[in-house]
Enzyme design. Structure first.
Site, PDB file in Angstrom:
ATOM      1  N   HIS A 129     -28.147   6.454  -1.185  1.00 46.06           N
ATOM      2  CA  HIS A 129     -29.254   5.708  -1.784  1.00 46.06           C
ATOM      3  C   HIS A 129     -29.149   5.748  -3.306  1.00 46.06           C
ATOM      4  O   HIS A 129     -28.820   6.785  -3.872  1.00 46.06           O
ATOM      5  CB  HIS A 129     -30.596   6.297  -1.338  1.00 46.06           C
ATOM      6  CG  HIS A 129     -30.738   6.356   0.149  1.00 46.06           C
ATOM      7  ND1 HIS A 129     -30.668   7.545   0.852  1.00 46.06           N
ATOM      8  CD2 HIS A 129     -30.910   5.377   1.069  1.00 46.06           C
ATOM      9  CE1 HIS A 129     -30.814   7.287   2.146  1.00 46.06           C
ATOM     10  NE2 HIS A 129     -30.951   5.988   2.304  1.00 46.06           N
ATOM     11  N   HIS A 169     -34.922  10.205  -6.533  1.00 46.91           N
ATOM     12  CA  HIS A 169     -35.893   9.106  -6.505  1.00 46.91           C
ATOM     13  C   HIS A 169     -37.139   9.418  -7.326  1.00 46.91           C
ATOM     14  O   HIS A 169     -37.982   8.535  -7.517  1.00 46.91           O
ATOM     15  CB  HIS A 169     -36.294   8.776  -5.071  1.00 46.91           C
ATOM     16  CG  HIS A 169     -35.164   8.319  -4.213  1.00 46.91           C
ATOM     17  ND1 HIS A 169     -34.292   7.335  -4.607  1.00 46.91           N
ATOM     18  CD2 HIS A 169     -34.743   8.741  -2.985  1.00 46.91           C
ATOM     19  CE1 HIS A 169     -33.386   7.139  -3.655  1.00 46.91           C
ATOM     20  NE2 HIS A 169     -33.639   7.993  -2.668  1.00 46.91           N
TER      21      HIS A 169
END
Length: 311
Positions: A163, A117
């Site tokens: 994710h 991320h």
């Protein structure tokens, strides 16, 4: 099989924080006890020059000096501390060292990493620096120094954390030497996805059979579209049915089958594979650790194949 760790550097998190920091030490202890053929070594920290291959200098300096603004620090999800900085550097360093070892031996691992991320100028979702992005560019740069004028080796990132790998996709958006594949929960974090080269969003509740069918198609498309020379595999434990944040329904057997597909895909093409553990947030921390131990068991099988290629 070499595996690198940074478990000495533990973030001082407030009581009740949802990040399971203890999983890394628990994984290291179980590997040492149950898989002695995994050679554990403490990671060296990544320096500013290496980090700058994927991150803006201003961001690196702000993280190091603790001068990120409050919003940027909240997006990371950790309070700033010297331990946060040191652990983040060593998590990147572990993937760099594992990537070099994989070039020599076929398979190597970081028992943490997969901080997908983090983008060039910001962190997010418990990710400070993007270890895979830095390591991919370190490998490419070292190859070019050994072979001046050669083409940059092409790197495939197979991201099977639940994710989507938004930071990795952003860093490599205009880099055709790196292919980013992400198979993830469509409705899960991050809620604003960044398009990678191949994104496969899955509905909540996806189980083993549908997941593996989607993965087979994705790996076939990767092979058709991209001639990889090195693989980074983010083997998130968070698609497991016992994960607090995952929302998918894979069993342990499904995760093992997933791992075998990725390792076999790389082995058939004789592509060195660097393994990163990525996410895992089990209701019971032992659920996450067991999934990760299982992944290391598969990795060790394929490492042995590399050492005995005639078998």
């Amino acid at each position: 099989m070499k595996a690198f760790y940074s478990t000495r550097f533990v973030l001082p998190l407030p009581a009740g924080h949802r990040f399971p920091m203890g999983k890394y030490a628990r994984l290291r202890d179980r590997l040492a006890a149950e898989l002695p053929a995994v050679a554990l070594a403490q990671a060296e920290p990544a320096g500013d020059d290496a980090l700058a291959l994927a991150h803006a200098p201003g961001y690196i300096h702000a993280v190091a000096g603790g001068t990120l603004d409050a919003r940027a620090q909240r997006e990371i999800g950790f309070p700033w501390s010297e331990a946060m900085v040191e652990r983040s550097r060593r998590s990147v360093g572990a993937t760099v060292q594992a990537a070099r070892a994989a070039l020599a031996e076929g398979v190597a691992a970081n028992i943490a990493g997969g901080t997908h991320h983090a983008s060039a100028e910001r962190g997010g979702g418990f990710c400070v620096f993007n270890d895979v992005a830095v390591a991919a560019r370190v490998l490419q740069g070292e190859h070019l120094r050994r072979q001046p004028g050669a083409r940059r080796p092409r790197v495939a990132v197979i991201d099977l954390d639940v994710h989507q790998g938004n930071g990795t996709a952003e860093i490599f958006a205009r880099d055709d030497s790196v292919f980013t594949l992400s198979l993830h929960g469509e409705k899960n974090f991050p809620f604003r996805k960044v398009a990678g080269d191949l994104d496969v969003g899955l509905p909540d509740g996806t189980g083993d059979d549908d997941y593996l069918a989607a993965l087979d198609l994705a790996l076939d498309e990767l092979a058709h579209r991209f001639d990889a020379r090195h693989v980074f595999y983010l083997a998130g434990a968070d698609p497991h049915e016992g994960d607090r944040l995952g929302r998918l329904k894979l069993t342990y057997d499904g995760l093992i089958a997933r791992d075998r597909r990725v390792f076999d895909w790389a082995w058939q093409r004789r592509l060195p594979l660097t393994l990163c553990m990525a996410g895992g947030y089990g209701h019971d921390i032992e659920t996450t650790v067991q999934a990760q131990v299982n992944t290391f068991g598969v990795a060790l099988e394929y490492w042995r194949r590399w050492q005995n290629p005639a078998r």
